[in-house]
Design a protein around this motif. Structure first.
Motif, PDB file in Angstrom:
ATOM      1  N   SER A  73      -2.296 -41.514  63.405  1.00  0.00           N
ATOM      2  CA  SER A  73      -2.612 -40.264  64.095  1.00  0.00           C
ATOM      3  C   SER A  73      -3.840 -39.602  63.491  1.00  0.00           C
ATOM      4  N   ARG A  76      -7.081 -41.018  64.671  1.00  0.00           N
ATOM      5  CA  ARG A  76      -7.486 -40.651  66.031  1.00  0.00           C
ATOM      6  C   ARG A  76      -8.062 -39.242  66.111  1.00  0.00           C
ATOM      7  N   GLY A  77      -8.063 -38.518  64.988  1.00  0.00           N
ATOM      8  CA  GLY A  77      -8.695 -37.201  64.978  1.00  0.00           C
ATOM      9  C   GLY A  77      -7.710 -36.079  64.749  1.00  0.00           C
ATOM     10  N   ALA A  78      -8.275 -34.890  64.493  1.00  0.00           N
ATOM     11  CA  ALA A  78      -7.463 -33.729  64.123  1.00  0.00           C
ATOM     12  C   ALA A  78      -6.477 -33.343  65.220  1.00  0.00           C
ATOM     13  N   ASP A  79      -6.899 -33.381  66.474  1.00  0.00           N
ATOM     14  CA  ASP A  79      -6.004 -32.975  67.562  1.00  0.00           C
ATOM     15  C   ASP A  79      -4.763 -33.865  67.606  1.00  0.00           C
ATOM     16  N   HIS A  80      -4.970 -35.165  67.490  1.00  0.00           N
ATOM     17  CA  HIS A  80      -3.833 -36.096  67.497  1.00  0.00           C
ATOM     18  C   HIS A  80      -2.949 -35.869  66.277  1.00  0.00           C
ATOM     19  N   VAL A  82      -2.520 -33.210  64.387  1.00  0.00           N
ATOM     20  CA  VAL A  82      -1.763 -31.950  64.463  1.00  0.00           C
ATOM     21  C   VAL A  82      -0.647 -32.055  65.486  1.00  0.00           C
ATOM     22  N   ARG A  83      -0.947 -32.605  66.644  1.00  0.00           N
ATOM     23  CA  ARG A  83       0.065 -32.690  67.707  1.00  0.00           C
ATOM     24  C   ARG A  83       1.194 -33.640  67.343  1.00  0.00           C
ATOM     25  N   ASP A  84       0.851 -34.846  66.911  1.00  0.00           N
ATOM     26  CA  ASP A  84       1.867 -35.874  66.694  1.00  0.00           C
ATOM     27  C   ASP A  84       2.615 -35.693  65.385  1.00  0.00           C
ATOM     28  N   ARG A  87       2.753 -30.742  63.971  1.00  0.00           N
ATOM     29  CA  ARG A  87       3.596 -29.907  64.834  1.00  0.00           C
ATOM     30  C   ARG A  87       5.018 -30.449  64.902  1.00  0.00           C
TER      31      ARG A  87
END
Length: 263
Positions: A73, A76-80, A82-84, A87
């Motif tokens: 995760s 794949r970058g910060a957004d991934h 944080v989300r996967d 969070r």
């Protein structure tokens, strides 16, 4: 498929087991999701009054997050990430912290990283003499992400928590007891019985009162004293008129009294 979170019902107590012993019960996404499903079902099951959470095998409660999985995760970058990862883990620990039925960790082995964060989040914890704790995320060049930077300072105090967070060094169950991370330390063979006994001391009291105490204490901890007192007041008011409070007061008034005793 192997059940990631097997459940054993002990009368009105649910024993949940983190079940990846070959991976030291590392918290992969599927295990976290399954734990959340178990908690959802237990919350609406009136026959279950308390939860004990432990780890499978003789080595670990949980070694923390599954590094191989969350590394993907992160790649794949910060957004991934944080989300996967973040969070999902923060939602799990918040759920455990605010769960309306008592949750007791029975820490049977190593509780590193996310395993330690679960211990921080649950309402009560009993540790085996064989348990071992650590906040090793700093050694991965990152902070804890399941709430460990917030809950541990609230439990242990800022300086004691920062020493553990910034060094990443393991610490003993005796130290965990001294800083308020666990409630008691017991011989390894007595761990589940000790957690069960603690749960039964709690569930002899009415469920509404137990939930009110958990809710008031959990919510009030992050509020000013004045705001916390309003939460406490609201929790009491919600019980007024309920049968369990009426019965509790009636039983108290009608209790046997020693000669000369009043009140």
């Amino acid at each position: 498929m192997t059940e990631l979170i097997p459940i054993e019902l002990r009368d009105s107590i649910a024993l949940l087991t983190l079940n990846r012993p070959d991976k030291l019960n590392a918290l992969n996404y599927a295990l976290i999701d399954r734990l959340m499903q178990r908690l959802d079902a237990i919350e609406v099951d009136d026959a279950i009054r308390a939860v004990i959470l432990t780890g499978a095998g003789e080595q670990a409660f949980s070694a923390g997050a599954d590094i191989t999985e969350f590394s993907g995760s992160v790649a794949r970058g910060a957004d991934h990430a944080v989300r996967d990862f973040v969070r999902r883990g923060q939602t799990m620990t918040a759920r455990l912290e605010s769960f309306p039925k008592p949750v007791i960790a029975a820490v049977n082995g190593i509780a590193y990283g996310g395993g330690c964060e679960i211990t921080e989040a649950v309402h009560l914890a009993v540790a085996s003499e064989c348990a071992r704790f650590a906040k090793p995320e700093i050694k991965l060049a990152m902070p804890p992400t399941f709430g460990g930077t917030q809950r541990l300072p609230r439990l242990a105090g800022r300086k004691r928590a920062l020493e553990l967070l910034l060094t990443g060094e393991p610490f003993s169950p005796a130290h965990a007891l001294a800083i308020g991370l666990v409630n008691r330390v017991v011989p390894h063979g007595e761990l589940l019985n000790a957690a069960d006994a603690l749960a039964r001391q709690i569930i002899r009291h009415p469920p509404g009162a137990v939930a009110a105490v958990i809710n008031a204490a959990t919510r009030g901890l992050n509020l000013s004293i004045d705001e916390g007192l309003l939460v406490e007041r609201a929790q009491f008011a919600a019980l007024v008129g309920r049968e369990e409070l009426v019965r509790g007061l009636t039983d108290w008034r009608n209790r046997p009294r020693a000669v000369g005793q009043t009140g």
